[in-house]
Design an enzyme around this catalytic site. Structure first.
Site, PDB file in Angstrom:
ATOM      1  N   THR A 109       0.841  -1.198   0.000  1.00  0.00           N
ATOM      2  CA  THR A 109       0.000   0.000   0.000  1.00  0.00           C
ATOM      3  C   THR A 109       0.881   1.254   0.000  1.00  0.00           C
ATOM      4  O   THR A 109       0.788   2.101  -0.893  1.00  0.00           O
ATOM      5  CB  THR A 109      -0.914  -0.022   1.245  1.00  0.00           C
ATOM      6  OG1 THR A 109      -1.453  -1.347   1.386  1.00  0.00           O
ATOM      7  CG2 THR A 109      -2.042   0.978   1.124  1.00  0.00           C
ATOM      8  N   ALA A 110       1.759   1.359   0.990  1.00  0.00           N
ATOM      9  CA  ALA A 110       2.610   2.545   1.078  1.00  0.00           C
ATOM     10  C   ALA A 110       3.738   2.507   0.052  1.00  0.00           C
ATOM     11  O   ALA A 110       4.045   3.524  -0.584  1.00  0.00           O
ATOM     12  CB  ALA A 110       3.200   2.650   2.485  1.00  0.00           C
ATOM     13  N   MET A 159     -11.599  -3.008   1.601  1.00  0.00           N
ATOM     14  CA  MET A 159     -11.868  -1.814   0.790  1.00  0.00           C
ATOM     15  C   MET A 159     -12.559  -0.655   1.498  1.00  0.00           C
ATOM     16  O   MET A 159     -12.869   0.354   0.854  1.00  0.00           O
ATOM     17  CB  MET A 159     -12.658  -2.194  -0.477  1.00  0.00           C
ATOM     18  CG  MET A 159     -11.822  -2.942  -1.480  1.00  0.00           C
ATOM     19  SD  MET A 159     -12.778  -4.007  -2.592  1.00  0.00           S
ATOM     20  CE  MET A 159     -12.688  -5.558  -1.693  1.00  0.00           C
ATOM     21  N   HIS A 216      -5.932  -4.698  11.552  1.00  0.00           N
ATOM     22  CA  HIS A 216      -5.466  -3.313  11.550  1.00  0.00           C
ATOM     23  C   HIS A 216      -4.152  -3.128  12.310  1.00  0.00           C
ATOM     24  O   HIS A 216      -3.850  -2.017  12.756  1.00  0.00           O
ATOM     25  CB  HIS A 216      -6.543  -2.399  12.159  1.00  0.00           C
ATOM     26  CG  HIS A 216      -7.776  -2.300  11.315  1.00  0.00           C
ATOM     27  ND1 HIS A 216      -8.925  -1.670  11.734  1.00  0.00           N
ATOM     28  CD2 HIS A 216      -8.033  -2.750  10.062  1.00  0.00           C
ATOM     29  CE1 HIS A 216      -9.848  -1.746  10.775  1.00  0.00           C
ATOM     30  NE2 HIS A 216      -9.334  -2.401   9.751  1.00  0.00           N
ATOM     31  N   PRO A 227      -7.404   1.567   8.608  1.00  0.00           N
ATOM     32  CA  PRO A 227      -6.203   2.409   8.470  1.00  0.00           C
ATOM     33  C   PRO A 227      -5.723   2.724   7.059  1.00  0.00           C
ATOM     34  O   PRO A 227      -4.811   3.529   6.894  1.00  0.00           O
ATOM     35  CB  PRO A 227      -5.138   1.593   9.203  1.00  0.00           C
ATOM     36  CG  PRO A 227      -5.596   0.186   9.121  1.00  0.00           C
ATOM     37  CD  PRO A 227      -7.092   0.217   9.081  1.00  0.00           C
TER      38      PRO A 227
END
Ligand SMILES: Cc1cc2nc3c(=O)[nH]c(=O)nc-3n(C[C@H](O)[C@H](O)[C@H](O)COP(=O)(O)OP(=O)(O)OC[C@H]3O[C@@H](n4cnc5c(N)ncnc54)[C@H](O)[C@@H]3O)c2cc1C
Length: 594
Positions: free
Chosen positions: A22-23, A111, A526, A571
């Protein structure tokens, strides 16, 4: 752009990013916007879309391989992490799903896209001594990533009206698609009135700095075809013509290398069948391997608790006992009923219906395959009648959380959850099911992650320590009781067709309820904060407020492990915003083009 797997020699780039999740994808693609630099992105997995197409790209496909059972794991796209036995969960060890793919956990997640509260970000800013994290200053980074599409009112059912705040988004935001599924869950359509009956009122949206209230959630769904909008489907696709970004897929980062001045010089990597080689970084290494593997990679590279490193023969570069500590996470408990409307249970158990809906999805991007599941959410502080029996010290501990920070999130889930061992296989063979889940979003239990060897091929040891703090136990029992109150409302009784079938009314007293929670509840995935951000003189910090690892040079950590605290809610919005901010910090530090 994808590096062929045979280029196994040492190479030099301006930046090496570890972890194409993701990052990591967000940062690599932003840095590559400046054509004067070169960027290597190292990812252990490959395209999640290659496994089980087309289901793996559909929002509905999120339930595959995420169960707690040690056998509900697809090792092509998941790391197969299993927690240590959890005292707070009756000694169970749970599979902890984590994406091993281009997109990382954004390629596997449910999502839900929603932002934290203003006061939660104020605490973040205060803790790290950096006002850039205050709501007003951080909001532009949330907006920068997101291309927002309002709900399709022609396709969604008339009883699923969404409220949203258009000004929470920017017309120039891109490339992450945030929208709403073309199909709303029938189970959710009963929720607004039912929640109202127990005192939880509608709120406009969950993207403008407050959460208390109820509403449909926005989702990372690409409205062009209603496919999952992961970082790979959005950021990496948008960067496909940038020849200065080279993606090393199916490539394992082994360790970060340092010179004698403790400056990160590159990353040793390995591709199956090739000799390990080095990707040199002339400017910086950015570590984005996620909450479990960013601390692992720091430790195997010599940054972590001295005694742990010494135990595995790792030379110590920085003795920092905080690496891998301070893990926050959210757990949830659920109550399930048979219901009189279609749900995921039917999609799994009725082959003719499933085939027709798959055809509708492929032809028109309509129907239940466009929906990730939990599409309606509500948030609250536990009301006074249910917190009367909390001890004085629990009241005191919970006072850390400001007035806009909810304690419980309720999720309307259109299916049978049980103990969530394998959600697609667990559906009873007949009927439709609806679940109300209550997640603790102001947790005080803290977990940790450590290494099992000096080799990243060996999985880290993950100990979330869920529900070990008395406040978390009190909250989850109260949240579960609220879920039962919700099920008893007139509005939900219009759709519920029988008694609670799971866990069942035999769990009545607080002790019995907690016994069922310990036996059946699980994480909502999370986990965060294991390379905690803090002030440079904060004795519990691993990185500073621009992600730089304290004690070395040329190395940042930017992902869910970097959070100083886990804000309330889901998050991924924070991971994307943080990745945008750290990208800007790096560009500023090296005078790159914005
Ligand atoms: C099943 C599930 C459901 C979720 N649902 C939601 C939701 O609905 N909404 C929400 O907001 N959040 C949700 N989350 C959480 C959210 O997706 C994560 O918090 C977020 O994606 C984490 O981003 P990250 O960049 O920190 O890590 P990741 O996205 O996991 O990226 C880390 C990457 O590093 C790679 N990597 C690790 N080690 C190495 C190595 N040694 N060498 C090379 N590569 C390596 C991994 O393969 C991975 O691609 C969910 C998570 C899961 C697993």
């Amino acid at each position: 752009m994808l590096a062929p797997n045979i280029t196994g020699g040492n190479q030099t780039f301006s930046f090496v990013v570890i972890g194409g999740g993701t990052a990591g994808i967000t940062i690599a693609s932003r840095l590559a916007e400046d054509p004067s630099v070169t960027v290597a992105l190292v990812e252990a997995g490959s395209f999640y879309e290659l496994t089980d197409p087309p289901i793996s790209s559909t929002p509905f496909g999120d339930i595959a391989g995420v169960g707690t059972s040690l056998s509900d794991v697809n090792l092509d796209i998941d790391w197969g992490i299993v927690t240590t036995p959890q005292l707070g969960l009756a000694g169970r060890s749970l599979h902890y799903a984590r994406g091993k793919d281009l997109g990382g956990s954004s390629g596997r997640n449910f999502m839900i896209y929603q932002r934290p509260t203003k006061q939660a970000l104020q605490i973040w800013a205060d803790e790290v001594g950096d006002d850039s994290y205050k709501w007003d200053n951080f909001l532009p980074y949330f907006k920068k990533s997101v291309e927002f599409t309002p709900p399709n009112t022609k396709l969604r059912a008339a009883n699923s009206t969404v409220q949203f705040n258009p000004s929470a988004f920017s017309s120039s935001g891109a490339p992450l698609h945030v929208s709403y599924p073309n199909y709303a869950q029938p189970w959710s359509s009963y929720a607004p009135d039912a929640l109202n009956e127990i005192g939880i009122n509608p709120t406009e949206d969950f993207n403008s700095g407050s959460l208390l209230g109820a509403q449909y959630a926005s989702m990372t769904i690409d409205p062009n075809g209603e496919v999952k909008a992961s970082s790979q489907e959005t950021f990496l696709t948008a960067a496909k013509n940038r020849t200065n970004l080279k993606v090393f897929q199916l490539t394992m980062a082994k360790k970060i290398l340092f010179d004698s001045q403790n400056h990160a010089t590159g990353v040793q990597v390995a591709i199956n069948g090739l000799k390990p080689f080095v990707l040199m970084a002339s400017k910086e290494v950015i570590l984005s391997a996620g909450v479990f593997q960013s601390p692992q990679i720091l430790m195997v590279s010599g940054i972590g608790p001295k005694a742990t490193l010494a135990g595995f023969g790792i030379s110590v570069i920085v003795d920092n006992p905080n690496v891998g500590q301070n893990m926050w996470d959210h757990v949830f408990a659920s109550s399930t009923y048979q219901i009189g409307v279609d749900s995921v249970s039917r999609l799994i158990n009725d082959p003719a219906y499933a085939a027709a809906e798959l055809a509708a999805y492929e032809a028109n991007a309509t129907g239940p395959l466009t929906n990730p599941g939990a599409d309606f959410l509500a948030w609250e502080k536990i009301p006074s009648d249910l917190r009367q029996n909390f001890s004085q010290s629990i009241h005191q501990d919970l006072s850390f959380f400001p007035s806009d920070w909810p304690e419980i999130e309720y999720l309307m889930i259109p299916g049978f959850l049980g103990n969530f061992s394998a959600p697609d296989e667990d559906q009873p063979s007949m009927g439709n099911y609806g679940t109300i889940s209550a997640a603790v979003v102001s947790p005080l239990s803290r977990g940790n992650v450590t290494i099992s060897s000096a080799d990243t091929n060996d999985l880290p040891i993950v100990s979330p320590n869920w529900l070990t703090h008395p406040a978390d136990r009190a909250l989850i029992i109260a949240g579960f009781k609220r879920a039962r109150q919700l099920s008893a409302t007139k509005s939900l009784q219009n759709v519920i067709t029988g008694p609670e079938i799971f866990p069942g009314s035999q769990f009545g007293t607080d002790e019995e309820i907690f016994q069922s929670i310990a036996e059946f509840s699980m994480t909502i995935w999370h986990a965060s904060c294991t390379c905690k951000m803090g002030k440079i003189d904060d004795p519990s910090a691993v990185i500073d407020s621009v992600g730089q690892v304290i004690g070395v040079k040329g190395l940042r950590v930017a992902d869910s492990s970097s959070f100083p605290l886990l804000p309330p809610g889901h998050p991924q919005s924070v991971v994307y915003a943080l990745a945008e901010k750290i990208s800007d910090d790096i560009k500023l530090a090296h005078s790159l083009k914005f």
